[in-house]
Design a protein around this motif. Structure first.
Motif, PDB file in Angstrom:
ATOM      1  N   PRO A  27     -13.328 -21.508   1.614  1.00 30.36           N
ATOM      2  CA  PRO A  27     -14.652 -22.114   1.842  1.00 30.36           C
ATOM      3  C   PRO A  27     -15.510 -21.343   2.840  1.00 30.36           C
ATOM      4  N   LEU A  28     -14.977 -21.033   4.014  1.00 33.77           N
ATOM      5  CA  LEU A  28     -15.776 -20.319   5.010  1.00 33.77           C
ATOM      6  C   LEU A  28     -15.938 -18.843   4.653  1.00 33.77           C
ATOM      7  N   GLU A  29     -14.930 -18.259   4.021  1.00 34.40           N
ATOM      8  CA  GLU A  29     -15.049 -16.854   3.613  1.00 34.40           C
ATOM      9  C   GLU A  29     -16.139 -16.692   2.562  1.00 34.40           C
ATOM     10  N   GLU A  30     -16.188 -17.607   1.612  1.00 28.45           N
ATOM     11  CA  GLU A  30     -17.235 -17.549   0.587  1.00 28.45           C
ATOM     12  C   GLU A  30     -18.606 -17.784   1.202  1.00 28.45           C
ATOM     13  N   LEU A  31     -18.666 -18.659   2.190  1.00 31.20           N
ATOM     14  CA  LEU A  31     -19.935 -18.930   2.863  1.00 31.20           C
ATOM     15  C   LEU A  31     -20.419 -17.692   3.612  1.00 31.20           C
ATOM     16  N   SER A  32     -19.496 -16.964   4.217  1.00 28.94           N
ATOM     17  CA  SER A  32     -19.879 -15.747   4.942  1.00 28.94           C
ATOM     18  C   SER A  32     -20.403 -14.684   3.990  1.00 28.94           C
ATOM     19  N   ARG A  33     -19.777 -14.574   2.818  1.00 24.62           N
ATOM     20  CA  ARG A  33     -20.251 -13.593   1.836  1.00 24.62           C
ATOM     21  C   ARG A  33     -21.631 -13.947   1.312  1.00 24.62           C
ATOM     22  N   ALA A  34     -21.940 -15.237   1.305  1.00 24.69           N
ATOM     23  CA  ALA A  34     -23.264 -15.685   0.849  1.00 24.69           C
ATOM     24  C   ALA A  34     -24.306 -15.621   1.968  1.00 24.69           C
ATOM     25  N   GLY A  35     -23.899 -15.210   3.152  1.00 25.45           N
ATOM     26  CA  GLY A  35     -24.831 -15.114   4.277  1.00 25.45           C
ATOM     27  C   GLY A  35     -25.250 -16.458   4.836  1.00 25.45           C
ATOM     28  N   LEU A  36     -24.380 -17.458   4.708  1.00 27.91           N
ATOM     29  CA  LEU A  36     -24.734 -18.819   5.126  1.00 27.91           C
ATOM     30  C   LEU A  36     -23.812 -19.354   6.209  1.00 27.91           C
ATOM     31  N   LEU A  37     -23.036 -18.463   6.843  1.00 28.00           N
ATOM     32  CA  LEU A  37     -22.140 -18.852   7.930  1.00 28.00           C
ATOM     33  C   LEU A  37     -22.614 -18.217   9.224  1.00 28.00           C
ATOM     34  N   GLY A  38     -22.976 -19.042  10.185  1.00 29.93           N
ATOM     35  CA  GLY A  38     -23.479 -18.540  11.458  1.00 29.93           C
ATOM     36  C   GLY A  38     -22.438 -18.653  12.560  1.00 29.93           C
ATOM     37  N   ALA A  39     -22.681 -17.934  13.649  1.00 29.99           N
ATOM     38  CA  ALA A  39     -21.778 -17.962  14.799  1.00 29.99           C
ATOM     39  C   ALA A  39     -22.585 -18.128  16.071  1.00 29.99           C
ATOM     40  N   TYR A  40     -22.251 -19.139  16.827  1.00 30.52           N
ATOM     41  CA  TYR A  40     -22.823 -19.339  18.160  1.00 30.52           C
ATOM     42  C   TYR A  40     -21.846 -18.725  19.164  1.00 30.52           C
ATOM     43  N   ARG A  41     -22.274 -17.672  19.841  1.00 29.48           N
ATOM     44  CA  ARG A  41     -21.375 -16.959  20.758  1.00 29.48           C
ATOM     45  C   ARG A  41     -21.251 -17.721  22.077  1.00 29.48           C
ATOM     46  N   HIS A  42     -20.028 -18.086  22.393  1.00 31.46           N
ATOM     47  CA  HIS A  42     -19.752 -18.832  23.623  1.00 31.46           C
ATOM     48  C   HIS A  42     -18.965 -17.947  24.575  1.00 31.46           C
ATOM     49  N   HIS A  43     -19.526 -17.716  25.755  1.00 33.59           N
ATOM     50  CA  HIS A  43     -18.883 -16.841  26.737  1.00 33.59           C
ATOM     51  C   HIS A  43     -18.194 -17.620  27.852  1.00 33.59           C
ATOM     52  N   GLY A  44     -18.232 -18.937  27.765  1.00 33.06           N
ATOM     53  CA  GLY A  44     -17.640 -19.751  28.814  1.00 33.06           C
ATOM     54  C   GLY A  44     -16.193 -20.107  28.538  1.00 33.06           C
ATOM     55  N   PHE A  45     -15.795 -21.274  29.048  1.00 32.76           N
ATOM     56  CA  PHE A  45     -14.406 -21.715  28.931  1.00 32.76           C
ATOM     57  C   PHE A  45     -14.115 -22.232  27.535  1.00 32.76           C
ATOM     58  N   TRP A  46     -12.921 -21.898  27.051  1.00 31.85           N
ATOM     59  CA  TRP A  46     -12.406 -22.446  25.787  1.00 31.85           C
ATOM     60  C   TRP A  46     -10.898 -22.346  25.829  1.00 31.85           C
ATOM     61  N   LYS A  47     -10.236 -23.413  25.417  1.00 33.38           N
ATOM     62  CA  LYS A  47      -8.772 -23.399  25.413  1.00 33.38           C
ATOM     63  C   LYS A  47      -8.248 -24.276  24.298  1.00 33.38           C
ATOM     64  N   CYS A  48      -7.390 -23.712  23.487  1.00 32.10           N
ATOM     65  CA  CYS A  48      -6.718 -24.453  22.422  1.00 32.10           C
ATOM     66  C   CYS A  48      -5.310 -24.799  22.901  1.00 32.10           C
ATOM     67  N   MET A  49      -4.902 -26.048  22.749  1.00 28.65           N
ATOM     68  CA  MET A  49      -3.572 -26.490  23.169  1.00 28.65           C
ATOM     69  C   MET A  49      -2.581 -26.244  22.038  1.00 28.65           C
ATOM     70  N   ASP A  50      -2.128 -25.018  21.939  1.00 29.32           N
ATOM     71  CA  ASP A  50      -1.274 -24.622  20.834  1.00 29.32           C
ATOM     72  C   ASP A  50       0.205 -24.720  21.179  1.00 29.32           C
ATOM     73  N   THR A  51       0.530 -24.533  22.457  1.00 31.32           N
ATOM     74  CA  THR A  51       1.918 -24.522  22.903  1.00 31.32           C
ATOM     75  C   THR A  51       2.070 -25.374  24.160  1.00 31.32           C
ATOM     76  N   GLN A  52       3.322 -25.551  24.596  1.00 36.91           N
ATOM     77  CA  GLN A  52       3.565 -26.282  25.839  1.00 36.91           C
ATOM     78  C   GLN A  52       2.955 -25.550  27.027  1.00 36.91           C
ATOM     79  N   ARG A  53       2.954 -24.245  26.976  1.00 36.73           N
ATOM     80  CA  ARG A  53       2.335 -23.479  28.057  1.00 36.73           C
ATOM     81  C   ARG A  53       0.842 -23.785  28.143  1.00 36.73           C
ATOM     82  N   ASP A  54       0.182 -23.895  27.001  1.00 35.27           N
ATOM     83  CA  ASP A  54      -1.239 -24.245  26.979  1.00 35.27           C
ATOM     84  C   ASP A  54      -1.453 -25.631  27.581  1.00 35.27           C
TER      85      ASP A  54
END
Length: 263
Positions: free
Chosen positions: A214-241
């Motif tokens: 879905p998102l790959e096809e949207l990118s090829r159609a030029g309809l997927l945008g990206a908001y660049r975030h330079h601040g904090f972001w953290k995904c809780m993927d592991t116990q360490r996270d």
């Protein structure tokens, strides 16, 4: 604007805690990380949530079924037919819809099924295991001005391991440094703004993975945008996270905590 949160995955990489509860219900500072995400959106005035449930979804439902009571000062009078009196309550002004999207359904299929509750309007979409200090107002403005069907938040998480500074042309280690965010590529950090037209492109299939076709096809159609975030972001993927997020919260240094007080 409604916010759809993906909260139905198995979360197997975080270890034994995911056996007892879905990953969005793992606690940070005594509250589920899902609560932290919802509190953050609420500070921007977005108080309607649609949660995509799957694995151990009943635990999420029970949490919200009892949420109002748990946030209240209450008297139980067992001498008067078990009468309950609520004195004060500090619950948030939330409207929460919990959608059963299937135990094994992938992210795209969950969004397709949950979108029936968005009212055919644009909505926010994010994952139930990541926190950030994204400017949601700026994200939404960019999305509305761009004409994109989906605008995702692009982040540079950097690496988990320190980097060796090596002397050029020799085997001497000059020192150690943390890997900069700029050393790595941009990734999808969630916190997406979505037009209803995108949902029409999604097949109602259990195996539809949002981040693939879905998102790959949207990118090829030029309809997927990206908001660049330079601040904090953290995904809780592991116990360490999880431990790192807990330390930030306990130390009063949680960048996503933009509200006063805590429960």
């Amino acid at each position: 604007m409604k916010t759809v949160i993906l909260a139905g995955g198995f979360g197997t990489r975080i270890g034994e805690e995911s056996v007892l509860r879905p990953k969005p219900m793992i606690l940070i500072g005594g509250q589920p990380i899902l609560w932290h995400i919802m509190k953050y959106y609420s500070q921007f005035g977005h108080n309607e949530f649609i949660l995509c449930c799957g694995y151990l979804g009943h635990i999420i439902k029970e949490y919200f079924a009892n949420y109002y009571l748990h946030q209240s000062t209450v008297t139980f009078d067992f001498t008067d037919h078990n009468r309950m009196t609520i004195h004060t309550n500090v619950a948030e002004p939330w409207r929460v819809t919990l959608v059963e999207t299937g135990l094994y359904t992938q992210t795209g299929g969950r969004v397709k099924r949950a979108a029936a509750y968005t009212g055919g309007e644009p909505f926010f979409l994010t994952y139930g295991d990541g926190v950030a200090d994204v400017d949601l107002n700026a994200l939404l403005r960019q999305h509305q001005d761009s004409g994109m069907l989906v605008t995702l938040t692009a982040v540079q998480p950097g690496g988990r391991f320190g980097v060796l500074d090596l002397e050029s042309g020799s085997c001497q280690v000059k020192g150690f440094r943390e890997k900069n965010r700029e050393d790595g590529g941009w990734v999808n950090g969630g916190f997406m703004a979505v037009q209803p037209e995108f949902v029409e492109r999604l097949p109602d299939e259990e195996g539809c993975v949002l981040e693939r076709a879905p998102l790959e096809e949207l990118s090829r159609a030029g309809l997927l945008g990206a908001y660049r975030h330079h601040g904090f972001w953290k995904c809780m993927d592991t116990q360490r996270d999880r431990e790192e997020l807990e330390q930030l919260w306990r130390g009063g240094k949680a960048p996503w905590r933009i509200w006063e007080g805590e429960h």
